[in-house]
Design an enzyme around this catalytic site. Structure first.
Site, PDB file in Angstrom:
ATOM      1  N   LYS A 104      30.094 -48.793  34.963  1.00 13.26           N
ATOM      2  CA  LYS A 104      28.686 -48.851  34.766  1.00 13.26           C
ATOM      3  C   LYS A 104      28.135 -47.447  34.478  1.00 13.26           C
ATOM      4  O   LYS A 104      28.568 -46.409  35.389  1.00 13.26           O
ATOM      5  CB  LYS A 104      27.625 -49.205  35.693  1.00 13.26           C
TER       6      LYS A 104
ATOM      7  N   THR B 245      29.473 -55.240  36.465  1.00 14.69           N
ATOM      8  CA  THR B 245      28.930 -53.851  36.434  1.00 14.69           C
ATOM      9  C   THR B 245      27.639 -53.826  36.915  1.00 14.69           C
ATOM     10  O   THR B 245      27.087 -52.557  37.546  1.00 14.69           O
ATOM     11  CB  THR B 245      29.199 -53.213  35.010  1.00 14.69           C
TER      12      THR B 245
ATOM     13  N   ARG C  97      26.026  -5.233  20.972  1.00 10.79           N
ATOM     14  CA  ARG C  97      25.518  -6.540  20.472  1.00 10.79           C
ATOM     15  C   ARG C  97      24.843  -7.306  21.638  1.00 10.79           C
ATOM     16  O   ARG C  97      25.060  -7.225  22.857  1.00 10.79           O
ATOM     17  CB  ARG C  97      26.229  -7.306  19.791  1.00 10.79           C
TER      18      ARG C  97
ATOM     19  N   GLN D  69      35.813 -13.383  25.513  1.00  7.41           N
ATOM     20  CA  GLN D  69      36.836 -13.761  26.727  1.00  7.41           C
ATOM     21  C   GLN D  69      36.977 -12.910  27.718  1.00  7.41           C
ATOM     22  O   GLN D  69      37.528 -13.316  28.888  1.00  7.41           O
ATOM     23  CB  GLN D  69      38.091 -13.819  25.579  1.00  7.41           C
TER      24      GLN D  69
ATOM     25  N   HIS E 118      25.267 -16.847  18.505  1.00 12.25           N
ATOM     26  CA  HIS E 118      25.135 -15.771  17.847  1.00 12.25           C
ATOM     27  C   HIS E 118      23.951 -15.454  17.430  1.00 12.25           C
ATOM     28  O   HIS E 118      23.229 -16.305  17.320  1.00 12.25           O
ATOM     29  CB  HIS E 118      25.980 -16.101  16.604  1.00 12.25           C
TER      30      HIS E 118
END
Length: 276
Positions: free
Chosen positions: A9, A54, A171, A213, A241
């Protein structure tokens, strides 16, 4: 030939109010229950003798929620999993839950005893897997949106005939963090999740980022160092971005102040860090 099967379910919505306490408390969950086991005859022969409905799974969630204080979503998930693993023909239970956050409203500078606001889309997650002889708990969070306006760069990457992205030493770095961590034991202190979240946020803010990263790894390593109860953590950081707008056609400069936020396409950076 039936090679594999699982059923259950999904999207069971559960809200529990603790009215007996002052101030009131609220737990808001969406739960999926999935069972594996000796159900071949249900599929192959249409024999439902082993088929737990279920709808019964849904009702079980509500009934056990009435009996359980739901101290944590993980502990409640373990209780549900223990119940279903005791059902005949069930060999494996996978119980996943999303906890929808509610923050207490502040009125006249004071926390309100029974009024709440739902902040953004951030959610806690938990997955409990229960076999006959093994229990595993994986917790996490999703949609944790963070942004910092500097201390982020991306330079020194390979360039070829199709590269148009300029290098930058300053940035915006924005992302929507998804994290999941695996506990060393199913009896761990699940309240360490707040410590992990704080560590992820503080590391993101303080890290001098050379790339997404680079920051992802720092966040994962910091979480492992801050919480001995977990053995590994997986992070997914999509790059939200923010592109510098060219204002030269309008006779204006743009000293890293005016950006356009773009939804698609976007980079996705993922990794798992674990203890040696």
């Amino acid at each position: 030939m039936l090679a594999w099967n699982r059923y259950g379910k999904s999207q069971v919505r559960l809200v529990k109010l603790r009215r007996s306490r002052e101030p009131h408390e609220i737990v808001d969950l969406t739960i999926d229950v999935q069972l594996e086991g000796a159900f071949d005859a249900v599929y192959v022969d249409g024999d439902n003798a082993a088929c737990l409905a279920t709808d019964t799974m849904k009702n079980t969630v509500y009934a056990l929620a009435r009996q359980d204080p739901i101290v944590s979503v993980e502990s409640f998930g373990l209780r549900l999993a223990e119940h279903f693993i005791g059902t005949p023909h069930v060999a494996r239970v996978r119980l996943s839950a999303v906890e929808h956050r509610w923050d207490r409203l502040t009125v006249n500078g004071q926390p309100h005893p029974h009024a709440f606001v739902q902040p953004g889309g951030e959610q806690w997650t938990a997955v409990v897997t229960c076999d006959r002889d093994r229990r595993e708990v994986v917790s996490g969070l999703t949609n944790l949106v963070v942004l910092k306006t500097t201390d982020s760069a991306f330079a020194g990457f390979p360039r070829d005939a199709f590269t148009t992205l300029p290098e930058t030493t300053d940035r915006i770095l924005a992302t929507s963090v998804t994290a999941s961590w695996r506990y060393a034991s199913a009896s761990a202190d699940f309240f360490v999740r707040d410590r992990i979240r704080t560590t992820l946020i503080e590391t993101f803010a303080a890290h001098d980022s050379r790339s997404v990263q680079h920051t992802l790894y720092a966040m994962g390593e910091a979480a492992l160092a801050a919480c001995g109860e977990i053995v590994e953590i997986t992070l997914s950081l999509p790059n939200r971005h923010h592109l510098l707008v060219d204002l030269k056609p309008f006779g204006l400069d743009n000293p890293n102040e005016i950006f356009v936020a773009t939804d698609q396409p976007y980079g996705v950076i993922e990794a798992t860090m674990r203890r040696p």
